[in-house]
Design a protein around this motif. Structure first.
Motif, PDB file in Angstrom:
ATOM      1  N   TYR A 199       0.957  -1.218  -0.081  1.00 33.17           N
ATOM      2  CA  TYR A 199       0.052   0.142  -0.060  1.00 33.17           C
ATOM      3  C   TYR A 199       0.911   1.377   0.103  1.00 33.17           C
ATOM      4  N   ASP A 200       0.283   2.295  -0.727  1.00 30.71           N
ATOM      5  CA  ASP A 200       0.726   3.689  -0.581  1.00 30.71           C
ATOM      6  C   ASP A 200      -0.128   4.285   0.451  1.00 30.71           C
ATOM      7  N   ARG A 201       0.364   5.316   1.093  1.00 29.04           N
ATOM      8  CA  ARG A 201      -0.251   5.985   2.226  1.00 29.04           C
ATOM      9  C   ARG A 201       0.027   7.516   2.071  1.00 29.04           C
ATOM     10  N   ALA A 202      -1.143   8.316   2.196  1.00 32.34           N
ATOM     11  CA  ALA A 202      -0.898   9.878   2.158  1.00 32.34           C
ATOM     12  C   ALA A 202      -1.826  10.144   3.369  1.00 32.34           C
ATOM     13  N   VAL A 203      -1.069  11.237   4.165  1.00 22.79           N
ATOM     14  CA  VAL A 203      -1.910  11.636   5.345  1.00 22.79           C
ATOM     15  C   VAL A 203      -1.719  13.296   5.352  1.00 22.79           C
ATOM     16  N   LEU A 204      -2.957  13.889   5.475  1.00 28.05           N
ATOM     17  CA  LEU A 204      -3.024  15.250   5.896  1.00 28.05           C
ATOM     18  C   LEU A 204      -3.596  15.443   7.292  1.00 28.05           C
ATOM     19  N   GLN A 205      -2.886  16.213   8.014  1.00 23.37           N
ATOM     20  CA  GLN A 205      -3.274  16.397   9.659  1.00 23.37           C
ATOM     21  C   GLN A 205      -3.112  17.832   9.914  1.00 23.37           C
ATOM     22  N   TRP A 206      -4.204  18.315  11.084  1.00 19.79           N
ATOM     23  CA  TRP A 206      -4.203  19.732  11.130  1.00 19.79           C
ATOM     24  C   TRP A 206      -4.803  19.652  12.571  1.00 19.79           C
ATOM     25  N   GLY A 238      -9.368   0.158  -5.986  1.00 19.86           N
ATOM     26  CA  GLY A 238      -9.341   1.586  -5.620  1.00 19.86           C
ATOM     27  C   GLY A 238      -8.682   1.695  -4.204  1.00 19.86           C
ATOM     28  N   GLY A 239      -8.765   3.015  -3.901  1.00 22.62           N
ATOM     29  CA  GLY A 239      -8.392   3.373  -2.206  1.00 22.62           C
ATOM     30  C   GLY A 239      -9.535   3.561  -1.471  1.00 22.62           C
ATOM     31  N   TYR A 240      -8.934   4.054  -0.199  1.00 22.49           N
ATOM     32  CA  TYR A 240     -10.044   4.225   0.907  1.00 22.49           C
ATOM     33  C   TYR A 240      -9.621   5.178   1.798  1.00 22.49           C
ATOM     34  N   LEU A 241     -10.298   6.156   2.168  1.00 22.97           N
ATOM     35  CA  LEU A 241      -9.751   7.299   3.306  1.00 22.97           C
ATOM     36  C   LEU A 241     -10.751   6.985   4.486  1.00 22.97           C
ATOM     37  N   ILE A 272      -6.361   9.841   6.129  1.00 22.64           N
ATOM     38  CA  ILE A 272      -5.391   9.175   5.450  1.00 22.64           C
ATOM     39  C   ILE A 272      -5.978   8.334   4.664  1.00 22.64           C
ATOM     40  N   TYR A 273      -5.358   8.539   3.364  1.00 29.50           N
ATOM     41  CA  TYR A 273      -5.595   7.715   2.352  1.00 29.50           C
ATOM     42  C   TYR A 273      -4.824   6.437   1.802  1.00 29.50           C
ATOM     43  N   THR A 274      -5.599   5.597   1.678  1.00 30.41           N
ATOM     44  CA  THR A 274      -4.607   4.244   1.192  1.00 30.41           C
ATOM     45  C   THR A 274      -5.124   3.584  -0.252  1.00 30.41           C
ATOM     46  N   PHE A 275      -3.875   3.432  -0.929  1.00 31.84           N
ATOM     47  CA  PHE A 275      -4.181   2.701  -2.398  1.00 31.84           C
ATOM     48  C   PHE A 275      -3.205   1.787  -2.260  1.00 31.84           C
ATOM     49  N   PRO A 276      -4.011   0.532  -2.912  1.00 28.17           N
ATOM     50  CA  PRO A 276      -3.284  -0.916  -3.010  1.00 28.17           C
ATOM     51  C   PRO A 276      -2.268  -0.874  -4.247  1.00 28.17           C
ATOM     52  N   SER A 277      -1.095  -0.034  -4.197  1.00 31.91           N
ATOM     53  CA  SER A 277      -0.228   0.008  -5.317  1.00 31.91           C
ATOM     54  C   SER A 277       0.404  -1.351  -5.323  1.00 31.91           C
ATOM     55  N   GLY A 278       0.719  -1.960  -4.417  1.00 31.78           N
ATOM     56  CA  GLY A 278       1.602  -3.165  -4.694  1.00 31.78           C
ATOM     57  C   GLY A 278       0.693  -4.468  -5.197  1.00 31.78           C
ATOM     58  N   MET A 279      -0.791  -4.239  -5.102  1.00 33.76           N
ATOM     59  CA  MET A 279      -1.621  -5.274  -5.570  1.00 33.76           C
ATOM     60  C   MET A 279      -2.216  -5.177  -6.885  1.00 33.76           C
TER      61      MET A 279
END
Length: 361
Positions: A219-226, A265-268, A284-291
């Motif tokens: 998985y790829d992960r992207a995080v936006l926090q505040w 696809g991905g999931y947030l 946090i957005y997760t995308f199954p890049s390795g799959m």
């Protein structure tokens, strides 16, 4: 992307502090805090010896302090009742009758006395029991690897009921809340193959747990926090999706775990308790890049809505991006929001993320 009312913010219009690297936070388990008097002397038993002159016919009552004389019958001495003389070798029975005053008084039972407790000499078992009660107040946390490279966290803090606490993981922070019994359960996307999770309460109490994530490389992960009510959001445009399409993944259209399991696809997921005072929030957005087996094509965008609550105010946010290899990048954003006459518009916070197509090259 469809045309919507947005204000593009160039990289030079706000101050961006780039920072890569994290301090692995480790917590130590909190340590736990926390004569006799002699019995009364027994009275001596009655031991006075009374001597009787066998040759005396009469016992002078003044000699011995008894109410009645001791009557002794012996062979050769006259007695009120003589045995039958015809019986050879008669058996003479003798009897001694003691007056009440000469009887051995009953021995009183020793009174029961309680020994005074000396705090310095208290049994060790009681000290341990007191310590055990105090140890129960120390928060504990368990972490278990779950589906789609997530961590199932369970926090137990009986002395912190309905209390906010901060979860720390690989630079990501969000505010959680215990229930009325001091418990909290949640699933957190892992940002490292060996995930270290920390729960910290405001009074300094906390717990730490570590777990290995076997499917982290999928998985790829992207995080936006505040922090607080800044009205920022993370959007992922999968494929050729436009704003509002089904493949536009955001907090209002987060997708689901089934999309990850089937590599569709991905999931947030949004973490943080907005009811806590000045909470830390994270998406946090997760995308199954390795799959998927092909280069993913996902555009990642950080956006901020201009509201009456944040217009003209300073905005602070941070992005974290983690690839399946574990490579991590982070970016801090500080900017002044537009004036309140722009309420209802959206800002595109440029350069906060790399698109997955670019990041995978």
């Amino acid at each position: 992307m469809a045309k919507i009312k947005q204000i593009g913010m160039a990289a030079g219009t706000f101050s961006v502090a780039l920072g890569i690297g994290f301090v692995m936070q480790n917590g130590d388990a909190l340590a736990a805090r926390f004569g006799a008097d002699t019995a009364a002397e027994q009275p001596a038993p009655f031991a006075e010896t009374v001597e009787v002159d066998a040759a005396a016919d009469v016992i002078d009552p003044m000699v011995m302090p008894f109410e009645e004389p001791i009557v002794v019958a012996q062979a050769g001495v006259a007695s009120p009742k003589a045995p039958d003389l015809a019986t050879p070798n008669p058996v003479i029975e003798s009897a001694v009758v003691l007056p009440e005053a000469a009887k051995v008084p009953p021995q009183p039972q020793a009174p029961i006395q309680l020994a005074a407790l000396d705090p310095e000499e208290m049994p060790e078992i009681e000290t341990d029991a007191i310590a055990a009660v105090e140890v129960d107040c120390v928060p504990v946390m368990s972490a278990t690897a779950s589906t789609a490279a997530t961590v199932a966290l369970s926090v137990s803090a009986p002395c912190h009921t309905s209390a906010p606490f901060t979860v720390h993981h690989q630079g990501m922070m969000f505010t959680a809340m215990t229930d009325a019994s001091g418990a909290a359960d949640m699933n957190v996307p892992a940002l490292a193959e060996v995930a270290v999770m920390i729960a910290a309460f405001a009074d300094g109490d906390g717990a730490v747990s570590t777990v290995a994530i076997p499917d982290f490389a999928n998985y790829d992960r992207a995080v936006l926090q505040w922090q607080g009510e800044t009205s920022v959001m993370l959007s992922a445009y999968e494929g050729n999706a436009n704003f509002g399409d089904d493949a536009h993944i955001h907090a209002g259209n987060p997708g689901d775990m089934a999309r990850l399991a089937t590599a569709e696809g991905g999931y947030l997921v949004k973490l943080g308790n907005a009811s806590a005072p000045d909470p830390l929030m994270a998406e946090i957005y997760t995308f199954p890049s390795g799959m998927i087996g092909v280069t993913p094509d996902v555009m990642l965008v950080a956006e901020a809505e201009i509201t009456a609550g944040n217009c003209g105010q300073e905005l602070n946010a941070q992005s974290i991006q983690v690839s399946p290899t574990g490579a991590t990048s982070a970016l801090d954003l500080t900017m002044i929001m537009p004036d309140c006459d722009a309420v209802g518009d959206f800002l595109i916070l440029q350069n906060m993320f790399e698109d997955l197509t670019i990041a995978s090259r």
